[in-house]
Scaffold this active site. Structure first.
Site, PDB file in Angstrom:
ATOM      1  N   GLY A  12      57.561  53.717  16.901  1.00 40.01           N
ATOM      2  CA  GLY A  12      58.142  54.933  17.472  1.00 40.01           C
ATOM      3  C   GLY A  12      59.645  54.799  17.594  1.00 40.01           C
ATOM      4  O   GLY A  12      60.161  53.699  17.781  1.00 40.01           O
ATOM      5  N   GLY A 117      53.344  45.729  17.376  1.00 39.00           N
ATOM      6  CA  GLY A 117      52.658  45.921  16.093  1.00 39.00           C
ATOM      7  C   GLY A 117      53.566  45.559  14.926  1.00 39.00           C
ATOM      8  O   GLY A 117      53.139  44.892  13.966  1.00 39.00           O
ATOM      9  N   THR A 118      54.820  45.979  15.021  1.00 42.31           N
ATOM     10  CA  THR A 118      55.792  45.697  13.957  1.00 42.31           C
ATOM     11  C   THR A 118      55.991  44.190  13.802  1.00 42.31           C
ATOM     12  O   THR A 118      56.027  43.659  12.687  1.00 42.31           O
ATOM     13  CB  THR A 118      57.155  46.349  14.319  1.00 42.31           C
ATOM     14  OG1 THR A 118      56.952  47.746  14.470  1.00 42.31           O
ATOM     15  CG2 THR A 118      58.209  46.076  13.258  1.00 42.31           C
ATOM     16  N   ILE A 139      60.334  51.230  24.251  1.00 36.33           N
ATOM     17  CA  ILE A 139      60.645  51.715  25.591  1.00 36.33           C
ATOM     18  C   ILE A 139      59.659  51.138  26.608  1.00 36.33           C
ATOM     19  O   ILE A 139      59.931  51.123  27.790  1.00 36.33           O
ATOM     20  CB  ILE A 139      60.656  53.261  25.678  1.00 36.33           C
ATOM     21  CG1 ILE A 139      59.286  53.843  25.344  1.00 36.33           C
ATOM     22  CG2 ILE A 139      61.729  53.837  24.781  1.00 36.33           C
ATOM     23  CD1 ILE A 139      59.130  55.281  25.814  1.00 36.33           C
ATOM     24  N   ASP A 140      58.505  50.637  26.122  1.00 37.12           N
ATOM     25  CA  ASP A 140      57.483  50.119  27.042  1.00 37.12           C
ATOM     26  C   ASP A 140      57.866  48.778  27.682  1.00 37.12           C
ATOM     27  O   ASP A 140      57.262  48.369  28.666  1.00 37.12           O
ATOM     28  CB  ASP A 140      56.149  49.945  26.309  1.00 37.12           C
ATOM     29  CG  ASP A 140      55.515  51.270  25.933  1.00 37.12           C
ATOM     30  OD1 ASP A 140      56.130  52.315  26.187  1.00 37.12           O
ATOM     31  OD2 ASP A 140      54.396  51.255  25.386  1.00 37.12           O
ATOM     32  N   ARG A 175      53.927  70.781  47.415  1.00 38.88           N
ATOM     33  CA  ARG A 175      52.962  70.396  46.384  1.00 38.88           C
ATOM     34  C   ARG A 175      52.938  68.883  46.155  1.00 38.88           C
ATOM     35  O   ARG A 175      53.868  68.181  46.523  1.00 38.88           O
ATOM     36  CB  ARG A 175      53.366  71.017  45.041  1.00 38.88           C
ATOM     37  CG  ARG A 175      53.083  72.474  44.957  1.00 38.88           C
ATOM     38  CD  ARG A 175      53.582  73.000  43.622  1.00 38.88           C
ATOM     39  NE  ARG A 175      53.273  74.409  43.498  1.00 38.88           N
ATOM     40  CZ  ARG A 175      53.758  75.198  42.541  1.00 38.88           C
ATOM     41  NH1 ARG A 175      54.569  74.705  41.640  1.00 38.88           N
ATOM     42  NH2 ARG A 175      53.423  76.456  42.495  1.00 38.88           N
ATOM     43  N   ARG A 184      51.683  51.972  27.459  1.00 39.51           N
ATOM     44  CA  ARG A 184      50.274  51.873  27.043  1.00 39.51           C
ATOM     45  C   ARG A 184      49.521  50.814  27.839  1.00 39.51           C
ATOM     46  O   ARG A 184      48.466  51.068  28.387  1.00 39.51           O
ATOM     47  CB  ARG A 184      50.189  51.518  25.561  1.00 39.51           C
ATOM     48  CG  ARG A 184      50.609  52.627  24.650  1.00 39.51           C
ATOM     49  CD  ARG A 184      50.698  52.129  23.228  1.00 39.51           C
ATOM     50  NE  ARG A 184      49.411  52.147  22.538  1.00 39.51           N
ATOM     51  CZ  ARG A 184      48.903  53.221  21.948  1.00 39.51           C
ATOM     52  NH1 ARG A 184      49.568  54.360  21.986  1.00 39.51           N
ATOM     53  NH2 ARG A 184      47.753  53.177  21.315  1.00 39.51           N
ATOM     54  N   GLN A 289      61.497  60.902  26.911  1.00 37.52           N
ATOM     55  CA  GLN A 289      61.954  59.596  27.393  1.00 37.52           C
ATOM     56  C   GLN A 289      62.279  58.630  26.254  1.00 37.52           C
ATOM     57  O   GLN A 289      62.776  57.539  26.469  1.00 37.52           O
ATOM     58  CB  GLN A 289      60.942  58.984  28.363  1.00 37.52           C
ATOM     59  CG  GLN A 289      59.635  58.541  27.768  1.00 37.52           C
ATOM     60  CD  GLN A 289      58.474  58.620  28.737  1.00 37.52           C
ATOM     61  OE1 GLN A 289      58.359  57.836  29.643  1.00 37.52           O
ATOM     62  NE2 GLN A 289      57.577  59.587  28.513  1.00 37.52           N
ATOM     63  N   ARG A 290      61.973  59.033  25.034  1.00 36.95           N
ATOM     64  CA  ARG A 290      62.207  58.166  23.882  1.00 36.95           C
ATOM     65  C   ARG A 290      63.353  58.670  23.006  1.00 36.95           C
ATOM     66  O   ARG A 290      63.792  57.972  22.095  1.00 36.95           O
ATOM     67  CB  ARG A 290      60.917  58.160  23.056  1.00 36.95           C
ATOM     68  CG  ARG A 290      60.492  56.822  22.592  1.00 36.95           C
ATOM     69  CD  ARG A 290      59.100  56.858  22.055  1.00 36.95           C
ATOM     70  NE  ARG A 290      58.991  57.496  20.765  1.00 36.95           N
ATOM     71  CZ  ARG A 290      57.849  57.553  20.072  1.00 36.95           C
ATOM     72  NH1 ARG A 290      56.749  57.035  20.567  1.00 36.95           N
ATOM     73  NH2 ARG A 290      57.804  58.138  18.913  1.00 36.95           N
TER      74      ARG A 290
HETATM   75  O1  F6P Z   1      55.127  52.108  22.079  1.00 34.84           O
HETATM   76  C1  F6P Z   1      55.992  53.070  22.533  1.00 34.84           C
HETATM   77  C2  F6P Z   1      55.274  54.356  22.792  1.00 34.84           C
HETATM   78  O2  F6P Z   1      56.276  55.195  23.265  1.00 34.84           O
HETATM   79  C3  F6P Z   1      54.085  54.261  23.746  1.00 34.84           C
HETATM   80  O3  F6P Z   1      54.437  54.236  25.080  1.00 34.84           O
HETATM   81  C4  F6P Z   1      53.275  55.462  23.362  1.00 34.84           C
HETATM   82  O4  F6P Z   1      51.914  55.305  23.681  1.00 34.84           O
HETATM   83  C5  F6P Z   1      53.486  55.509  21.903  1.00 34.84           C
HETATM   84  O5  F6P Z   1      54.760  54.963  21.646  1.00 34.84           O
HETATM   85  C6  F6P Z   1      53.346  56.890  21.324  1.00 34.84           C
HETATM   86  O6  F6P Z   1      53.814  56.898  20.026  1.00 34.84           O
HETATM   87  P1  F6P Z   1      53.524  57.984  18.901  1.00 34.84           P
HETATM   88  O7  F6P Z   1      52.950  59.196  19.533  1.00 34.84           O
HETATM   89  O8  F6P Z   1      54.865  58.217  18.276  1.00 34.84           O
HETATM   90  O9  F6P Z   1      52.583  57.346  17.952  1.00 34.84           O
END
Ligand code: F6P
Length: 378
Positions: A12, A117-118, A139-140, A175, A184, A289-290
């Protein structure tokens, strides 16, 4: 002697990617090395699609720019690539073709900018003879052996601002406002933005939550005259008797990790409303946030990582990930970062079979949150 190197931005997108590219290119040029960039992450490696990056050309004006100028791919597993053949969907290991591509062009080092993963694929390519240097992007903030990934600080800043902004609606309308943020398998964004924004509840994947404790916290606030509450929840959080909320399961060859999360915030808001009788609303922060410009902190961190990556390459120190430990730049072998990350472990996160960096229960952040009265759902 290094002559030509190439950059891959995979996974991402993430604030700071362009700043890392810039730092690698500039450090390469200072040392007489040519720099290239593969287009769209690992996809470009397979398609042998790359461009020249020069600080006087494409790699100019990058420091503050969000995204990545060379594109990224979040669904390309070159060791199990989804392809159409004779009208059928099949999964193929195309990694040898990629290794040949790199050898033919003569890249002396590939920089892999990406998360877990990369770097797992990067490690697998290194065992096939490619010289790799990983840079921890996500970002995680969940990459093993790395104090902080670039992009994380920006994500927390955006999430904290969202918490601030939700406060006014919560207070005006009495509220409960739920904010679902990314994360994740690790709750770094949720926990830090909750602390930064003064939220009342923070629910993270590391602590399966008890809804009674959340409801109790909201009711106690109400009894004390605070007729609103703010709840921050990681997308990967789950209740004690529930599971992660999966929005979609993909067939992109990424194995058990091929799930798109989302929906926990909505579930939680509904449950809180029915149990407390208070109107509750959910906001999913999502890709906001990304995206966009990195914070000054992330620009500096990205510059540090880019410089260090190139320095390691010049020293001939390959198949490592650039790291930050106790505030100092360093490196650790890719094997140490992802060696234990079997696919089965990736789904549940934090099991013995993965070393994704999760928040430990003795982390200062946990103690701080508890002492500030933030309910963690225990
Ligand atoms: O790994 C970063 C992240 O932003 C996770 O927090 C999120 O679950 C995932 O990417 C979502 O990525 P995409 O929807 O781009 O596959």
């Amino acid at each position: 002697m290094l002559k030509k190197v190439a950059i891959i931005t995979n996974g991402g997108d993430c604030p700071g990617l362009n700043a890392v590219i810039r730092a690698i290119v500039k450090t390469a040029e200072t040392n007489g090395v040519e720099c290239y960039g593969y287009i769209e992450g690992y996809k470009g490696l397979y398609e042998n699609n790359y461009i020249r990056l020069e600080s006087s050309g494409r790699a100019s004006g990058l420091l503050h720019r969000g995204g990545t100028i060379i594109g990224a791919s979040n669904s390309t597993n070159l060791f199990n690539l989804k392809v159409e053949e004779n009208g059928q969907t099949v999964y193929k290991d195309v990694s040898d073709i990629c290794v040949e591509n790199v050898k033919k062009v003569g890249f002396d080092c590939i920089f892999t900018l990406g998360g877990d993963g990369t770097q797992k694929s990067a490690r697998d390519f290194s065992t096939k003879g490619l010289k790799i240097i990983g840079v921890p992007k996500t970002i995680d903030n969940d990459v093993a052996h790395c104090e902080m990934t670039f992009g994380y600080n920006t994500a927390v800043s955006v999430a904290a601002e969202a918490v601030d902004r939700l406060h006014s609606t919560a207070e005006s309308h009495h509220r409960v406002m739920v904010l679902e943020v990314m994360g994740r398998y690790a709750g770094w964004i949720a926990l830090e933005s909750a602390i930064a924004g003064g939220a009342d509840v923070a629910l993270i994947p590391e602590i399966p939550y008890d809804i009674n404790s959340v409801v109790d916290k909201i009711n106690r606030r109400r009894q004390a005259g605070k007729d609103f509450s703010i709840v921050v929840v990681s997308e990967g959080a789950k209740s004690k008797d529930g599971d992660m909320v999966v929005k979609k399961t993909l067939d992109d060859g990424k194995g058990l990790d091929n799930i798109r999360l989302g929906g926990i915030g909505e579930q939680l808001a509904e449950e809180i409303e029915s149990r407390t009788g208070m109107v509750s609303r959910n906001t999913v922060l999502g890709y906001v946030q990304r995206g966009g410009t990195p914070t000054a902190y992330d620009r500096v961190l990205s510059s540090k990582y880019g410089y260090k990556a190139m320095e390691l390459a010049l020293e001939g120190n390959f198949n490592v990930l650039v790291t930050l430990k106790d505030g100092k730049l360093g490196s650790v072998s890719l094997e140490d970062v992802v060696g234990n990350n079997k696919e089965i472990g990736a789904r549940s996160g934090g099991t013995e079979t993965t070393n994704i960096k999760r928040i430990k229960m003795d982390d200062d952040l946990i103690k701080i949150a508890k002492n500030l009265g933030i309910c963690l759902g225990e």
